[in-house]
Motif scaffolding. Structure first.
Motif, PDB file in Angstrom:
ATOM      1  N   ASN A  77       4.061  -0.643  -5.125  1.00 49.62           N
ATOM      2  CA  ASN A  77       3.927   0.272  -6.263  1.00 49.62           C
ATOM      3  C   ASN A  77       3.522   1.687  -5.858  1.00 49.62           C
ATOM      4  O   ASN A  77       4.133   2.671  -6.272  1.00 49.62           O
ATOM      5  CB  ASN A  77       2.907  -0.331  -7.242  1.00 49.62           C
ATOM      6  N   ALA A  78       2.480   1.779  -5.034  1.00 49.20           N
ATOM      7  CA  ALA A  78       1.978   3.103  -4.658  1.00 49.20           C
ATOM      8  C   ALA A  78       3.047   3.887  -3.902  1.00 49.20           C
ATOM      9  O   ALA A  78       3.210   5.099  -4.095  1.00 49.20           O
ATOM     10  CB  ALA A  78       0.727   2.958  -3.811  1.00 49.20           C
ATOM     11  N   ALA A  79       3.800   3.183  -3.059  1.00 52.76           N
ATOM     12  CA  ALA A  79       4.791   3.861  -2.229  1.00 52.76           C
ATOM     13  C   ALA A  79       5.955   4.400  -3.053  1.00 52.76           C
ATOM     14  O   ALA A  79       6.398   5.531  -2.858  1.00 52.76           O
ATOM     15  CB  ALA A  79       5.303   2.907  -1.168  1.00 52.76           C
ATOM     16  N   HIS A 134      -6.799  -3.143   9.024  1.00 51.98           N
ATOM     17  CA  HIS A 134      -6.916  -1.799   8.447  1.00 51.98           C
ATOM     18  C   HIS A 134      -6.727  -1.838   6.922  1.00 51.98           C
ATOM     19  O   HIS A 134      -7.315  -1.052   6.197  1.00 51.98           O
ATOM     20  CB  HIS A 134      -5.942  -0.820   9.114  1.00 51.98           C
ATOM     21  N   ILE A 135      -5.932  -2.771   6.442  1.00 52.02           N
ATOM     22  CA  ILE A 135      -5.766  -2.919   4.983  1.00 52.02           C
ATOM     23  C   ILE A 135      -7.071  -3.465   4.388  1.00 52.02           C
ATOM     24  O   ILE A 135      -7.554  -2.993   3.362  1.00 52.02           O
ATOM     25  CB  ILE A 135      -4.607  -3.887   4.652  1.00 52.02           C
ATOM     26  N   GLN A 136      -7.626  -4.462   5.063  1.00 49.71           N
ATOM     27  CA  GLN A 136      -8.892  -5.027   4.583  1.00 49.71           C
ATOM     28  C   GLN A 136      -9.970  -3.949   4.505  1.00 49.71           C
ATOM     29  O   GLN A 136     -10.702  -3.850   3.521  1.00 49.71           O
ATOM     30  CB  GLN A 136      -9.371  -6.131   5.525  1.00 49.71           C
ATOM     31  N   ALA A 137     -10.039  -3.129   5.556  1.00 52.56           N
ATOM     32  CA  ALA A 137     -11.081  -2.092   5.586  1.00 52.56           C
ATOM     33  C   ALA A 137     -10.867  -1.090   4.459  1.00 52.56           C
ATOM     34  O   ALA A 137     -11.818  -0.684   3.774  1.00 52.56           O
ATOM     35  CB  ALA A 137     -11.050  -1.383   6.941  1.00 52.56           C
ATOM     36  N   GLU A 138      -9.617  -0.725   4.226  1.00 53.54           N
ATOM     37  CA  GLU A 138      -9.341   0.311   3.227  1.00 53.54           C
ATOM     38  C   GLU A 138      -9.564  -0.174   1.793  1.00 53.54           C
ATOM     39  O   GLU A 138     -10.064   0.561   0.951  1.00 53.54           O
ATOM     40  CB  GLU A 138      -7.892   0.793   3.390  1.00 53.54           C
ATOM     41  N   PHE A 139      -9.215  -1.436   1.545  1.00 53.26           N
ATOM     42  CA  PHE A 139      -9.194  -1.874   0.148  1.00 53.26           C
ATOM     43  C   PHE A 139     -10.379  -2.749  -0.270  1.00 53.26           C
ATOM     44  O   PHE A 139     -10.452  -3.179  -1.413  1.00 53.26           O
ATOM     45  CB  PHE A 139      -7.875  -2.589  -0.159  1.00 53.26           C
ATOM     46  N   SER A 140     -11.295  -2.999   0.648  1.00 56.18           N
ATOM     47  CA  SER A 140     -12.450  -3.802   0.230  1.00 56.18           C
ATOM     48  C   SER A 140     -13.628  -2.923  -0.197  1.00 56.18           C
ATOM     49  O   SER A 140     -14.634  -3.424  -0.669  1.00 56.18           O
ATOM     50  CB  SER A 140     -12.861  -4.764   1.343  1.00 56.18           C
ATOM     51  N   ARG A 141     -13.479  -1.611  -0.039  1.00 62.69           N
ATOM     52  CA  ARG A 141     -14.573  -0.710  -0.450  1.00 62.69           C
ATOM     53  C   ARG A 141     -14.694  -0.666  -1.972  1.00 62.69           C
ATOM     54  O   ARG A 141     -13.684  -0.622  -2.682  1.00 62.69           O
ATOM     55  CB  ARG A 141     -14.299   0.711   0.054  1.00 62.69           C
ATOM     56  N   PRO A 142     -15.940  -0.662  -2.481  1.00 64.01           N
ATOM     57  CA  PRO A 142     -16.115  -0.553  -3.940  1.00 64.01           C
ATOM     58  C   PRO A 142     -15.683   0.827  -4.434  1.00 64.01           C
ATOM     59  O   PRO A 142     -15.750   1.800  -3.692  1.00 64.01           O
ATOM     60  CB  PRO A 142     -17.618  -0.771  -4.139  1.00 64.01           C
ATOM     61  N   LEU A 154       6.105   3.358   2.211  1.00 65.75           N
ATOM     62  CA  LEU A 154       7.005   2.284   1.774  1.00 65.75           C
ATOM     63  C   LEU A 154       7.315   1.352   2.951  1.00 65.75           C
ATOM     64  O   LEU A 154       7.324   0.130   2.806  1.00 65.75           O
ATOM     65  CB  LEU A 154       8.297   2.874   1.195  1.00 65.75           C
ATOM     66  N   GLU A 155       7.513   1.957   4.109  1.00 64.22           N
ATOM     67  CA  GLU A 155       7.765   1.158   5.307  1.00 64.22           C
ATOM     68  C   GLU A 155       6.629   0.180   5.568  1.00 64.22           C
ATOM     69  O   GLU A 155       6.837  -1.005   5.836  1.00 64.22           O
ATOM     70  CB  GLU A 155       7.889   2.113   6.504  1.00 64.22           C
ATOM     71  N   LEU A 156       5.418   0.683   5.428  1.00 58.88           N
ATOM     72  CA  LEU A 156       4.229  -0.150   5.643  1.00 58.88           C
ATOM     73  C   LEU A 156       4.191  -1.286   4.613  1.00 58.88           C
ATOM     74  O   LEU A 156       3.935  -2.445   4.955  1.00 58.88           O
ATOM     75  CB  LEU A 156       2.967   0.716   5.525  1.00 58.88           C
ATOM     76  N   ALA A 157       4.456  -0.927   3.355  1.00 65.95           N
ATOM     77  CA  ALA A 157       4.431  -1.947   2.293  1.00 65.95           C
ATOM     78  C   ALA A 157       5.479  -3.023   2.569  1.00 65.95           C
ATOM     79  O   ALA A 157       5.210  -4.219   2.413  1.00 65.95           O
ATOM     80  CB  ALA A 157       4.679  -1.291   0.940  1.00 65.95           C
TER      81      ALA A 157
END
Ligand code: ZN
Length: 514
Positions: free
Chosen positions: A103-105, A188-196, A482-485
């Motif tokens: 979605n974001a991409a 890196h996804i875990q680190a980015e998206f687990s922040r409150p 998008l490539e990453l997604a």
């Protein structure tokens, strides 16, 4: 100039639950054909009278030639997303979860001008296809903006279309919303998206409050509502804040509820109960509450929603496009739920054609049971797309019927179009045969916004050039995202299919739960 108009010579069709009374009921052919000839008197933006041909009208009333035209109430799209009007045509075999991953991409970071452009593009398609009002749940990242919402208000206002614009908000990312998903994704996804994201959440409600307070558009045409994304993507505190704000300003709350089996199972894992039960326990259900999709509701969920006076926005096209299943609409209606009809977004259904939505609503009711008494009738499908959706939008007393006292939102269908040759049943041919090519003119609030095939409020050629340029920009800026997604698709797809097949017992009504 007179504020009166009179449409003469047309046939008029409203949704009705009884067999329509034709002119000269003793003639079976006339009775089945339905849609009797009638004249319609309009004063300003309101229908004053619908009567027999030759209806008295003020001498200076503008006469609109309705010969060979079938008038139906403007169709109302109960669920769509203008932010997805430009990034369409992606994801041939995406599930809902794979679409949310990308979605974001594909959305990019549109400017305020591009938000206006996207809404106008949707408005152009909807008007041309006989839709006069929509509920637009619009996503801005990382939070809504007063300028963005204002641009949407301006876009619909300029198009002369009615809309409810609701900022679509979440308090955690999709990746963190599905129990267990984040843990299987790269570090890196875990680190980015687990922040409150608490500060963003507070800001989202504050911005929404400001937009509600300062809204400068005629609320009879374009109004605001609030759209927490879904129970799994929104914290309980944010739900309660949204609910309080909606009550304070008297506006709607619209969310995605039980859209996919993954969500239903995720809800059981997180809350130990259905998502609808969780919403009920939070105290946020009420007459202003709309549940989009409701594909994965059990019988008790439906009763809870009905008891609260809530509505469902049924989106048969996207339910099938994402493989989410078919909503048990007959059961919803039997429970006393109000059901409106929507297209969902151009990126997931893959157009904004309410005629198609009606036909799919009708047909998907048929493949769920051989008992034809449970199928949706053509009149029920038209009722969902008109008065049902009007109630979803909070316009229940004003829209959805061609009758005295209702707003003059009227679609003129061309009875010379091949969809009506020959005319045997107006209601069946409108619901099952019309593909929007028969839409000749569209009146909203007494004003022709589509006049014999020509949009009078929107410069489509200009829109086309700008939309192509906007999408080019998304590719330039977001190609790498998008490539990453896309690289995450296999792991997300495998995880979600596994979750959907987990031993957690979730029922849909059609699975036999009561
Ligand atoms: Zn949606």
């Amino acid at each position: 100039m007179s504020s009166y108009k009179v449409v003469r010579g047309a046939r008029v069709l409203n949704a009705c639950m009884q067999a329509p009374a034709g002119v000269g009921d003793s003639n079976l052919a006339v009775k089945l054909r339905g849609a009797p000839h009638a004249d319609v008197l309009i004063e300003g933006d309101t229908i004053r009278e619908v009567g027999r041909p030759g209806l008295a009208a003020p001498a200076d009333a503008t006469v609109i030639d309705g010969r060979d035209r079938l008038l139906i109430p403007g169709l109302i799209n109960a669920h769509t997303h203008s932010h997805a009007n430009i990034p369409r045509g992606f994801g041939d075999r995406w599930t809902l979860e794979l679409a949310l991953n990308a979605n974001a991409a594909i959305r990019g970071q549109p400017s305020v001008d591009q938000k206006y452009l996207a809404a106008q593009l949707g408005a152009a398609e909807m008007i041309r296809k006989g839709c006069t009002a929509c509920y637009d749940l619009v996503y801005e990242f990382p939070q809504p903006s007063v300028e963005g919402l204002d641009a949407l208000g301006q876009a619909y206002s300029d198009a002369g279309m009615r809309a409810v614009v609701a900022p679509l908000m979440s308090t955690q990312s999709f990746y963190a919303s599905i129990p267990g998903l984040l843990q299987v994704l790269p570090d890196h996804i875990q680190a980015e998206f687990s922040r409150p994201r608490t500060s963003t959440d507070d800001a989202s409600l504050a911005i929404t409050r400001k937009a509600l307070r300062d809204w400068r558009f005629d609320r009879g045409q374009v109004r605001l509502a609030i759209a927490p994304h879904s129970p799994l993507q929104v914290s309980d505190a944010f739900w309660l804040g949204s609910h309080r704000l909606a009550v304070e300003f008297g506006v709607g709350v619209h969310t995605h509820l039980g859209e996919s089996k993954v969500q239903a199972v995720g809800g059981m894992e997180r809350y130990g109960k259905t998502l609808t039960t969780h919403m009920a326990d939070l105290g946020v259900l009420g007459p202003n509450f709309t549940a989009a999709h409701g594909t994965w509701l059990d019988g008790d969920d439906m009763k809870r929603l009905a008891h609260a006076g809530a509505s469902v926005a049924h989106n048969p096209a996207s339910n099938m496009r994402y493989g989410n299943g078919m909503a048990a609409v007959r059961r919803m209606l039997d429970c006393g739920l109000n059901v409106g009809l929507g297209t969902d977004s151009r990126s997931c259904s893959d157009n904004l054609n309410m005629f198609e939505a009606m036909r799919l609503a009708s047909y998907t009711s048929r493949v769920q049971t051989p008992d034809y008494s449970q199928w949706l009738s053509a009149h029920e499908a038209l009722a969902m797309a008109t008065s049902g959706s009007a109630k979803v939008l909070g316009f229940g007393d004003d829209l959805g019927v061609i009758a005295a006292g209702y707003k003059a939102d009227i679609v003129f269908l061309d009875l010379k179009n091949l969809n009506y040759i020959p005319l045997n049943s107006a209601i069946i041919q409108v619901v099952n045969a019309e593909d929007a090519t028969g839409v000749d003119s569209v009146m909203i609030a007494g004003r022709m916004v589509l006049d014999r095939g020509r949009l009078t409020t929107i410069d489509v050629d200009r829109l086309v050039a700008r939309a192509e340029a906007a999408m080019e920009r998304v590719w330039e800026v977001n190609g790498k995202t998008l490539e990453l997604a896309l690289r995450l698709e296999d792991v997300i797809g495998t995880f979600c299919v596994g979750l959907a097949q987990s031993p957690y017992h979730v029922h849909r009504y059609c699975d036999g739960a009561s």
